[in-house]
Design a protein around this motif. Sequence first.
Motif, PDB file in Angstrom:
ATOM      1  N   PRO A  92       0.840  -1.209   0.000  1.00 30.72           N
ATOM      2  CA  PRO A  92       0.000   0.000   0.000  1.00 30.72           C
ATOM      3  C   PRO A  92       0.872   1.255   0.000  1.00 30.72           C
ATOM      4  N   LEU A  93       0.435   2.271  -0.718  1.00 31.10           N
ATOM      5  CA  LEU A  93       1.159   3.532  -0.770  1.00 31.10           C
ATOM      6  C   LEU A  93       0.765   4.387   0.429  1.00 31.10           C
ATOM      7  N   ALA A  94       1.746   4.854   1.182  1.00 23.25           N
ATOM      8  CA  ALA A  94       1.463   5.659   2.371  1.00 23.25           C
ATOM      9  C   ALA A  94       2.616   6.623   2.610  1.00 23.25           C
ATOM     10  N   TYR A  95       2.344   7.682   3.364  1.00 22.86           N
ATOM     11  CA  TYR A  95       3.338   8.719   3.663  1.00 22.86           C
ATOM     12  C   TYR A  95       3.363   8.959   5.169  1.00 22.86           C
ATOM     13  N   THR A  96       4.513   9.416   5.656  1.00 14.03           N
ATOM     14  CA  THR A  96       4.624   9.711   7.086  1.00 14.03           C
ATOM     15  C   THR A  96       3.967  11.036   7.436  1.00 14.03           C
ATOM     16  N   GLY A  97       3.706  11.876   6.438  1.00 11.28           N
ATOM     17  CA  GLY A  97       3.070  13.170   6.667  1.00 11.28           C
ATOM     18  C   GLY A  97       3.187  14.029   5.429  1.00 11.28           C
ATOM     19  N   PRO A  98       2.686  15.266   5.476  1.00 11.56           N
ATOM     20  CA  PRO A  98       2.720  16.157   4.306  1.00 11.56           C
ATOM     21  C   PRO A  98       4.123  16.423   3.781  1.00 11.56           C
ATOM     22  N   ASP A  99       5.105  16.577   4.686  1.00 11.03           N
ATOM     23  CA  ASP A  99       6.460  16.837   4.219  1.00 11.03           C
ATOM     24  C   ASP A  99       6.996  15.664   3.401  1.00 11.03           C
ATOM     25  N   HIS A 100       6.716  14.468   3.864  1.00  8.98           N
ATOM     26  CA  HIS A 100       7.127  13.265   3.131  1.00  8.98           C
ATOM     27  C   HIS A 100       6.475  13.249   1.753  1.00  8.98           C
ATOM     28  N   PHE A 101       5.209  13.638   1.693  1.00  8.31           N
ATOM     29  CA  PHE A 101       4.508  13.680   0.415  1.00  8.31           C
ATOM     30  C   PHE A 101       5.147  14.694  -0.531  1.00  8.31           C
ATOM     31  N   ARG A 102       5.486  15.888  -0.012  1.00 13.19           N
ATOM     32  CA  ARG A 102       6.112  16.915  -0.857  1.00 13.19           C
ATOM     33  C   ARG A 102       7.477  16.455  -1.353  1.00 13.19           C
ATOM     34  N   ARG A 103       8.238  15.793  -0.481  1.00 15.67           N
ATOM     35  CA  ARG A 103       9.547  15.281  -0.911  1.00 15.67           C
ATOM     36  C   ARG A 103       9.383  14.209  -1.991  1.00 15.67           C
ATOM     37  N   THR A 104       8.332  13.405  -1.861  1.00 19.13           N
ATOM     38  CA  THR A 104       8.061  12.385  -2.867  1.00 19.13           C
ATOM     39  C   THR A 104       7.733  13.020  -4.209  1.00 19.13           C
ATOM     40  N   LEU A 105       6.930  14.096  -4.173  1.00 19.51           N
ATOM     41  CA  LEU A 105       6.620  14.810  -5.409  1.00 19.51           C
ATOM     42  C   LEU A 105       7.890  15.356  -6.055  1.00 19.51           C
ATOM     43  N   LEU A 106       8.787  15.883  -5.229  1.00 16.56           N
ATOM     44  CA  LEU A 106      10.035  16.426  -5.764  1.00 16.56           C
ATOM     45  C   LEU A 106      10.873  15.318  -6.405  1.00 16.56           C
ATOM     46  N   ALA A 107      10.929  14.173  -5.735  1.00 12.77           N
ATOM     47  CA  ALA A 107      11.683  13.048  -6.291  1.00 12.77           C
ATOM     48  C   ALA A 107      11.081  12.592  -7.619  1.00 12.77           C
ATOM     49  N   LEU A 108       9.756  12.590  -7.698  1.00 15.23           N
ATOM     50  CA  LEU A 108       9.095  12.229  -8.951  1.00 15.23           C
ATOM     51  C   LEU A 108       9.422  13.246 -10.039  1.00 15.23           C
ATOM     52  N   GLY A 109       9.449  14.521  -9.659  1.00 19.28           N
ATOM     53  CA  GLY A 109       9.790  15.550 -10.636  1.00 19.28           C
ATOM     54  C   GLY A 109      11.192  15.375 -11.175  1.00 19.28           C
ATOM     55  N   GLU A 110      12.119  14.973 -10.312  1.00 22.09           N
ATOM     56  CA  GLU A 110      13.499  14.774 -10.739  1.00 22.09           C
ATOM     57  C   GLU A 110      13.645  13.580 -11.675  1.00 22.09           C
ATOM     58  N   ASP A 111      12.631  12.695 -11.661  1.00 26.02           N
ATOM     59  CA  ASP A 111      12.625  11.541 -12.565  1.00 26.02           C
ATOM     60  C   ASP A 111      11.682  11.738 -13.750  1.00 26.02           C
ATOM     61  N   PHE A 112      11.213  12.961 -13.955  1.00 25.85           N
ATOM     62  CA  PHE A 112      10.249  13.239 -15.028  1.00 25.85           C
ATOM     63  C   PHE A 112      10.796  12.816 -16.383  1.00 25.85           C
ATOM     64  N   ARG A 113       9.940  12.132 -17.141  1.00 24.95           N
ATOM     65  CA  ARG A 113      10.306  11.717 -18.490  1.00 24.95           C
ATOM     66  C   ARG A 113       9.131  11.907 -19.434  1.00 24.95           C
ATOM     67  N   LEU A 114       9.455  12.244 -20.677  1.00 24.59           N
ATOM     68  CA  LEU A 114       8.462  12.247 -21.733  1.00 24.59           C
ATOM     69  C   LEU A 114       8.368  10.856 -22.342  1.00 24.59           C
ATOM     70  N   ASP A 115       7.393  10.653 -23.184  1.00 31.23           N
ATOM     71  CA  ASP A 115       7.291   9.407 -23.936  1.00 31.23           C
ATOM     72  C   ASP A 115       8.388   9.415 -24.994  1.00 31.23           C
ATOM     73  N   ARG A 116       9.431   8.631 -24.780  1.00 32.61           N
ATOM     74  CA  ARG A 116      10.582   8.652 -25.683  1.00 32.61           C
ATOM     75  C   ARG A 116      10.308   7.942 -27.009  1.00 32.61           C
ATOM     76  N   GLN A 117       9.137   7.343 -27.144  1.00 33.16           N
ATOM     77  CA  GLN A 117       8.763   6.754 -28.427  1.00 33.16           C
ATOM     78  C   GLN A 117       7.833   7.680 -29.231  1.00 33.16           C
ATOM     79  N   ALA A 118       7.515   8.826 -28.670  1.00 30.02           N
ATOM     80  CA  ALA A 118       6.596   9.751 -29.342  1.00 30.02           C
ATOM     81  C   ALA A 118       7.158  10.165 -30.698  1.00 30.02           C
ATOM     82  N   GLY A 119       6.309  10.096 -31.725  1.00 30.39           N
ATOM     83  CA  GLY A 119       6.699  10.521 -33.056  1.00 30.39           C
ATOM     84  C   GLY A 119       7.450   9.490 -33.874  1.00 30.39           C
ATOM     85  N   GLN A 120       7.885   8.399 -33.250  1.00 28.67           N
ATOM     86  CA  GLN A 120       8.611   7.375 -33.990  1.00 28.67           C
ATOM     87  C   GLN A 120       7.669   6.656 -34.957  1.00 28.67           C
TER      88      GLN A 120
END
Length: 314
Positions: A92-120
């Motif tokens: 199950p997905l869970a967080y220790t609190g709002p700060d943990h959630f914000r840090r998770t969002l930041l980590a997701l942002g740092e892993d942001f990717r586009l669809d690398r097959q787009a346009g192929q």
Amino acid sequence: MPEKRPRGYQPSWCPRAATRDLLAAVDRVLDRYTAQLPLTIRQTWYALVSDGVLAKEEKTYKRLVEVLGMARRSGRVPWDALRDDTAVGVEPLAYTGPDHFRRTLLALGEDFRLDRQAGQPVRLEVWSETAGMVPQLVTVADPYGVPVYSGGGFNGLPGKRAAARRAAARTHDAVRILVVSDWDPSGVHLFTALAEDVTAFAVVDAPHTRIDFERLVVTEQQITDHHLPTAPAKPTDRRSFVGTSTTQAEALPPDTLAAIVRTAIEAHRDMDLLADVLEGERAQRRDLVERLRTFGGPTDPPGRAAGPSPDLPG
């Protein structure tokens, strides 16, 4: 009857001289294929057979399984160097609190990717008969944005239908599925049934998308080119088979397998178009991370620098 098999960690394990020699040979295999780890035990066995360390007999494979089991229990061989086909778990997905959630969002942002097959011109997928080989195939395919699917997932009826429905959900006019499977009656039958069934589902679910299948591994030519160990087809298997001998996909050296998959992917890629997507991806990632850091607030620990996620090899 008392249970004599080892359980848990075995830090006091003292292997005999012959077992120490075998483990030294395993070390050489793992060092050789560092870039392809984790290996399956059968891949390790095939490498040892090719090195002349073990005979190609089922009893030597069973012995290797036992030895590597104790080697991992004792810490002699790293757990993450080898992969087993294990069950899938979902937590199950869970967080220790709002700060943990914000840090998770930041980590997701740092892993942001586009669809690398787009346009192929064609959308690619890699399918592997053996689930244990998926991590090393992902290492090759992921930089290109190509997904990898495993054995039970595409050999079952829902997996075949899901492939057709994925094709319908994309904007590409063509999908090409690159298949890694054994060269034996079972592997050949699996490939043929797979292509026929997915294509039949696609007539209804993706009528405007062409779906092609390509056997990457193993082929008879690869058996010859790479001197792969073979065995006669099982006499109990009555399915038609054009080959004169059989071998498993895991018999192919892992670095050779990686090169074959990478070459096949790039043969169907517009590399200039992919470079443009990667450039746009990096720019959007930087912008997104800056926005998320502002959202996170000054008390949050800083995330890692908004550098690129893994791009193409080389």
